[in-house]
Motif scaffolding. Structure first.
Motif, PDB file in Angstrom:
ATOM      1  N   VAL A 147       0.999  -1.340  -0.098  1.00 20.36           N
ATOM      2  CA  VAL A 147       0.332  -0.103  -0.071  1.00 20.36           C
ATOM      3  C   VAL A 147       0.587   1.391  -0.622  1.00 20.36           C
ATOM      4  O   VAL A 147       1.931   1.378   0.270  1.00 20.36           O
ATOM      5  N   GLU A 148      -0.239   2.366  -0.481  1.00 16.69           N
ATOM      6  CA  GLU A 148       0.886   4.129   0.238  1.00 16.69           C
ATOM      7  C   GLU A 148       0.073   3.928   1.183  1.00 16.69           C
ATOM      8  O   GLU A 148      -1.483   4.420   0.654  1.00 16.69           O
ATOM      9  N   ASP A 149       0.884   4.569   2.401  1.00 16.05           N
ATOM     10  CA  ASP A 149       0.596   5.447   3.442  1.00 16.05           C
ATOM     11  C   ASP A 149       0.582   6.489   3.671  1.00 16.05           C
ATOM     12  O   ASP A 149      -0.540   7.093   4.292  1.00 16.05           O
ATOM     13  N   ASP A 150       1.173   7.600   2.991  1.00 21.79           N
ATOM     14  CA  ASP A 150       0.910   8.429   1.942  1.00 21.79           C
ATOM     15  C   ASP A 150       0.223   9.105   0.986  1.00 21.79           C
ATOM     16  O   ASP A 150       0.453   9.967   0.964  1.00 21.79           O
ATOM     17  N   LEU A 167      -5.456 -20.650   3.322  1.00 19.37           N
ATOM     18  CA  LEU A 167      -5.155 -19.356   3.526  1.00 19.37           C
ATOM     19  C   LEU A 167      -5.837 -18.748   4.996  1.00 19.37           C
ATOM     20  O   LEU A 167      -7.431 -18.383   5.383  1.00 19.37           O
ATOM     21  N   VAL A 168      -4.866 -19.287   6.307  1.00 19.31           N
ATOM     22  CA  VAL A 168      -5.313 -17.796   7.262  1.00 19.31           C
ATOM     23  C   VAL A 168      -4.412 -16.526   7.416  1.00 19.31           C
ATOM     24  O   VAL A 168      -3.170 -16.847   7.597  1.00 19.31           O
ATOM     25  N   ILE A 169      -5.236 -15.565   7.043  1.00 23.29           N
ATOM     26  CA  ILE A 169      -4.407 -14.402   6.472  1.00 23.29           C
ATOM     27  C   ILE A 169      -4.282 -13.664   7.904  1.00 23.29           C
ATOM     28  O   ILE A 169      -5.745 -13.225   8.209  1.00 23.29           O
ATOM     29  N   THR A 170      -3.136 -12.759   8.144  1.00 30.14           N
ATOM     30  CA  THR A 170      -3.438 -11.364   9.183  1.00 30.14           C
ATOM     31  C   THR A 170      -4.230  -9.659   8.638  1.00 30.14           C
ATOM     32  O   THR A 170      -4.079  -9.934   7.298  1.00 30.14           O
ATOM     33  N   GLY A 171      -5.428  -9.964   9.442  1.00 33.90           N
ATOM     34  CA  GLY A 171      -5.786  -8.888   8.814  1.00 33.90           C
ATOM     35  C   GLY A 171      -4.692  -7.856   9.658  1.00 33.90           C
ATOM     36  O   GLY A 171      -3.792  -7.739   9.915  1.00 33.90           O
ATOM     37  N   PHE A 172      -5.272  -6.512   9.284  1.00 36.19           N
ATOM     38  CA  PHE A 172      -4.523  -5.138   9.715  1.00 36.19           C
ATOM     39  C   PHE A 172      -4.275  -4.569   9.296  1.00 36.19           C
ATOM     40  O   PHE A 172      -3.258  -3.480   8.973  1.00 36.19           O
ATOM     41  N   ILE A 173      -2.485  -5.549   9.050  1.00 33.97           N
ATOM     42  CA  ILE A 173      -1.324  -4.810   9.069  1.00 33.97           C
ATOM     43  C   ILE A 173      -0.945  -5.277   7.059  1.00 33.97           C
ATOM     44  O   ILE A 173      -1.371  -6.066   6.483  1.00 33.97           O
ATOM     45  N   ALA A 174      -0.317  -4.739   6.695  1.00 39.46           N
ATOM     46  CA  ALA A 174       0.435  -4.264   5.176  1.00 39.46           C
ATOM     47  C   ALA A 174       1.791  -4.186   5.213  1.00 39.46           C
ATOM     48  O   ALA A 174       1.914  -3.275   6.096  1.00 39.46           O
ATOM     49  N   SER A 175       2.776  -3.942   4.037  1.00 36.90           N
ATOM     50  CA  SER A 175       3.483  -3.545   3.431  1.00 36.90           C
ATOM     51  C   SER A 175       3.913  -2.079   3.194  1.00 36.90           C
ATOM     52  O   SER A 175       2.735  -2.017   2.163  1.00 36.90           O
ATOM     53  N   THR A 176       4.512  -1.117   3.105  1.00 35.67           N
ATOM     54  CA  THR A 176       4.560  -0.155   1.948  1.00 35.67           C
ATOM     55  C   THR A 176       5.617  -0.671   0.779  1.00 35.67           C
ATOM     56  O   THR A 176       5.851  -1.559   0.522  1.00 35.67           O
ATOM     57  N   LYS A 177       5.403   0.447   0.331  1.00 38.30           N
ATOM     58  CA  LYS A 177       6.117   0.561  -1.570  1.00 38.30           C
ATOM     59  C   LYS A 177       7.702   0.370  -1.331  1.00 38.30           C
ATOM     60  O   LYS A 177       8.287  -0.770  -2.298  1.00 38.30           O
TER      61      LYS A 177
END
Length: 931
Positions: A208-211, A240-250
């Motif tokens: 994601v782009e968080d800014d 799959l069991v996937i984590t919610g809430f979190i992601a990484s930036t580009k």
């Protein structure tokens, strides 16, 4: 390109990037190549995974879903463990503690987190065969907690809780719960994957782009699609069991998806997988029409549109966050062939409940006026007023710029078309600094007088009425305003968007419950009426409460009325300040019973007598009134069946304070004319005074008077037998010719009437003619004559002077002194071929048109007279009018205690039908014959 491996069921279709590059399409989902496409993505919230037992419930649900979809792979997204305290909250609190140097609190919080997870792991997969899995999970947990402690030490050194670092630490909870859930599903070999359930850390695939923008993160769909495809290709046949809430930036950094990020994760993965549905499993059974804690008859909506769900969520309803719906909507996808994905809200702890489907606008959502009502409390209004604002560009811009500079969000906006005022709704905590900032911006105009004031209105609640159907249904706004008006709620401001999905009203915070219940009831439920009952006789109270209970089902099904008795005031027998002719037992000395005192919404209509003795308080009319005013329902009604001066003195006050009055207590209607006029002035346009049973009991005498007057007819004479008890006595001592019953003595007839409960509280009121005189005065005043009790000439059956007798039998025995006199009157009447009747007469006199002759006396009438054929406790009223000539209009019928109280309840129904369209007659329930 090479075809995907056959064993790989999940291969995402990479969409073609536009020439402008991936960044230009950051908010547009990709096209997936279908080979592994789970039918649905299922997200389980914190309460659904808060303990080992809860996780086993999730496992059961997953197994059921797998069976239903016949082996299709599944994608499960989980939040951090919830419960009290929530893991995410503890992680955030640890950062806050570290920022102020409180390392002891940090350690305590991390120890709590460790204990919560270790306990869950041990209870979730016990047994020696799972020892290695447990050790691995605990080892990973300890390693993560050690890393978090290192980060917290850095926070302590910097004395700063950097938002990005908070995001990194707060995202660990989802990793732990996802690992635990994957381990449980593998250990129990849950279908469809058996032991091939794979833990997926969303940070490794979701970019994601968080800014990118102030409105939140923007998913980079191309990068995310490619990373996800690479991951599933390494795990063929897996679920799959996937984590919610979190992601990484580009650039590879760690971030979160913000508020309700786990729900958002589910819808993002739903779009990436091109799933047929996304299901949010939580602790409620769907989207409710209102908050169930404040609106008892709120119910689960089977279907709402994306628009409706977003509006409800914005105004505080427990629905998915509006951003959760964005990836599922086709109209937000740039591709012309994109399809919307429905979102289901279901209950982990009641999996058989069907829940709510959130999808596009459809006939299911437009066929109803509204779908729900929501409230936002703890708000305030900032109002800028001034004639100098008219036609001046830039005023609104400066206003909102001042709020933006403080980072204050505006919830609702209202502006008059005259441009003389702008009103915005804000969180109450932002009010003082917002007011100060706006004053500073407009200080020159305030000094010059071009702007008059910048006001802040505190303690405001926003009531939002939401529904796709309102755009197709004229009158919805009017219905909202009427419902609030009937509930006595004043509106401070109104706002509505041009899409006609939402009507927002701002009301006083103290009226929140009443406003919410009133509007919900107006559209989505039957009309709830808070009823307060006043009686002096136990038998009257018993009959009236029994009538309400007996007719409750029909009232609700046919007339849409739900009567809740919130207070019963049993007044003392001697309330009118004079000694009764019959002593009363101590249990009838008077008590007040309220539902609120025992934390109930309504009284028990079966066990009220025992509760009155055990739980009742002193018979206080002030306390009774306070209970009625505190009832937060759309309509409040007092039913006064007391025949008590003290209760009648409150009628005007109740009307002024928005409480309707239904009564057969004539005391307020027979007072001095100035008080009578004042009583009727107190009837506002929203309150009604229903007193038809004060004369004529259940017979339609009062309504006939109204009909004759409204038709323009002129009443020349009225005659009536108005007392059921006196009618019974005379019919027993002097029955009509051909009657089946033999005549009895006067005292014996009085005793029978007492046993039948036909007399008023004070029997001498009937026998002396006082009760009939009151009814005649009520009738005369309704006809428009300004009369007083002194204008009625009364010749009673017996004189006064009998008092303080111990029993009904003693009272009847005292009446035996009149037996001989009445025997002589009966003999005289029979000799003349007549019968005795106690007749009230009102005669219009041409000489004194404003004041007719009013008399009440014992009369011999011929057998041809309309009243001669009366039997039992029947009463009658006869009208001789200009239009009817010499043919009088006569109304007659038998009177009993049951008919009297049923008439009061009928008046309650009629009142509700007059004021509220929901109480209209829906017609009879048709009976279906069996074949």
């Amino acid at each position: 390109p090479a075809a995907p491996a056959p064993a790989t069921r999940l291969i995402l279709r990479a969409h073609r990037a536009s020439p402008a590059g991936n960044r230009a399409r950051a908010s547009s989902p990709p096209r997936a190549m279908k080979s592994f496409a789970p039918v649905g993505v299922h997200k389980f919230g914190g309460t659904s995974v808060q303990s080992a037992d809860a996780m086993h419930q999730v496992r059961t649900i997953v197994a059921g879903i797998a069976k239903e979809h016949q082996g299709s792979p599944l994608a499960v997204v989980v939040s951090a463990m919830g419960g009290k305290p929530k893991v995410t909250d503890m992680l955030i609190d640890s950062v806050k503690a570290a920022a102020v140097g409180d390392t002891d609190t940090c350690r305590k919080l991390l120890d709590q987190i460790r204990t919560k997870h270790v306990t869950g792991i041990e209870e979730m997969i016990p047994g020696p065969e799972h020892a290695a899995e447990r050790e691995r999970l605990v080892s990973e947990l300890n390693s993560d907690l050690e890393g978090i402690m290192h980060l917290l030490r850095a926070v302590t050194l910097m004395r700063s809780d950097d938002p990005k670092l908070v995001g990194v630490i707060s995202g660990y909870g989802e990793q732990w719960s996802a690992r635990m859930m994957a381990a449980l599903l593998r250990a129990t070999k849950t279908e469809p994957a058996g032991d091939n359930w794979v833990y997926l850390d969303a940070r490794s695939v979701l970019v994601v782009e968080d800014d990118a923008m102030a409105t939140g993160v923007a998913v980079m769909w191309d990068e995310s699609s490619a990373k996800l495809q690479a991951f599933v290709e390494k795990h063929p046949g897996a679920s799959l069991v996937i984590t919610g809430f979190i992601a990484s930036t580009k650039d590879g950094g760690i971030t979160t998806l913000g508020r309700d990020g786990s729900d958002y994760s589910a819808s993002v993965f739903g779009r990436l997988f091109e799933a047929e549905e996304v299901t949010i499993w939580t602790d409620v059974s769907g989207v409710l029409s209102a908050g169930p804690r404040v609106v008892s008859d709120a119910y689960v909506l089977p279907e709402v549109s994306y628009n409706e769900a977003a509006e409800l969520a914005h105004f505080g309803a427990k629905v998915v966050h509006p951003k959760t719906m964005q990836p599922t909507q086709a109209r937000l996808d740039w591709r012309p062939d994109a399809k919307s994905i429905p979102i289901f809200i279901r209950n982990t702890f009641a999996p058989k409940d069907r829940g709510t489907r959130i999808f596009e606008v459809s006939p299911l959502t437009t066929c109803r006026e509204i779908c729900g009502v929501s409230a936002m409390k703890d708000m305030c209004l900032i109002n800028v007023m001034g004639r100098g604002m008219v036609g001046i560009p830039g005023v609104s811009s400066r206003f909102f710029s001042a709020l933006h500079s403080l980072g204050i969000s505006v919830t609702a906006i209202a502006q008059a078309s005259s441009e003389q005022s702008i009103t915005v709704a804000l969180l109450a905590r932002d009010g003082p600094r917002a007011q100060q900032a706006v004053r500073e911006v407009f200080r020159p105009e305030l000094t010059a007088g071009h702007i008059e004031s910048v006001q802040m209105v505190e303690d405001v609640t926003i009531i939002a009425v939401v529904g796709d159907g309102m755009s197709h249904c004229p009158g919805v706004a009017g219905k909202v305003m009427t419902a609030l008006g009937h509930a006595g709620v004043n509106i401070k401001a109104i706002a509505q968007g041009c899409n006609e999905t939402n009507i927002t009203t701002m009301v006083d915070g103290k009226h929140t419950l009443r406003a919410l219940r009133a509007v919900h009831a107006a559209f989505l439920a039957n009309l709830t009426v808070a009823v307060g009952v006043i009686a002096r006789s136990t038998s009257v109270a018993n009959e009236l409460l029994g009538s309400i209970k007996q007719h409750a089902a029909q009232s609700e099904s046919r007339f849409g009325l739900k009567a809740k008795v919130v207070a019963l005031l049993h007044l003392p027998e001697a309330t009118n300040g004079r000694t009764s002719s019959i002593k009363r037992v101590p249990s009838e000395s008077g008590r007040l019973l309220t539902a609120a005192a025992n934390k109930r919404s309504s009284l028990d209509l079966e066990g009220w007598h025992q509760a009155l003795d055990a739980e009742g308080s002193a018979p206080d009319l002030e306390a009774f009134t306070a209970t009625m005013l505190d009832a937060d329902v759309p309509m409040r009604v007092v039913i006064d069946a007391s025949d008590c001066d003290a209760a009648a003195a409150f009628h005007a006050r109740w009307l002024k304070e928005g409480i309707h009055v239904v009564t057969n207590n004539s005391a307020a209607l027979v007072g001095p004319m100035p008080a009578y006029r004042e009583l009727f002035k107190c009837r506002g346009h929203m309150t009604r005074y229903v007193y038809g049973t004060a004369y004529g009991d259940w017979l339609p005498v009062a309504s006939t008077v109204t009909t004759l007057i409204s038709s323009g007819d002129s009443v020349k004479q009225v005659e009536g037998v108005l007392s059921a008890s006196v009618s019974y006595v005379l019919n027993r001592i002097c029955p009509a010719a051909g009657g089946a019953d033999a005549a009895v003595a006067f005292s014996e007839a009085v005793r029978e009437a007492l046993e039948m409960g036909l007399f008023e509280q004070e029997p001498l009121d009937d026998l002396s003619g006082l009760h009939s005189a009151k009814q005649l005065l009520c009738l005369a005043r309704d006809l428009g004559y300004e009369m007083e009790m002194a204008d009625i000439v009364v010749e009673g059956l017996v004189p006064g002077g009998v008092s303080d007798l111990p029993t009904s039998d003693a009272f009847a025995q005292a009446m035996s002194a009149h037996d001989a006199a009445f025997a002589a009157k009966v003999a005289s009447a029979r000799a003349n071929g007549n019968v005795l009747r106690f007749i009230a007469r009102l005669e219009h006199l041409a000489a004194t048109p404003s004041k007719p002759r009013a008399t009440l006396c014992l009369v011999e009438v011929p057998v041809s007279h309309a009243f001669a054929g009366l039997s039992g406790s029947s009463i009658a009223v006869s009208f001789l009018t200009q239009e009817h000539g010499e043919q009088p209009l006569t109304i007659s019928g038998a009177i009993s205690l049951t008919s009297c109280v049923n008439a009061l309840y009928s008046d309650l129904i009629r009142l509700a039908r007059t004021l509220d369209t929901r109480a209209r007659d829906r017609g009879p329930a048709l009976l279906t014959s069996q074949p």
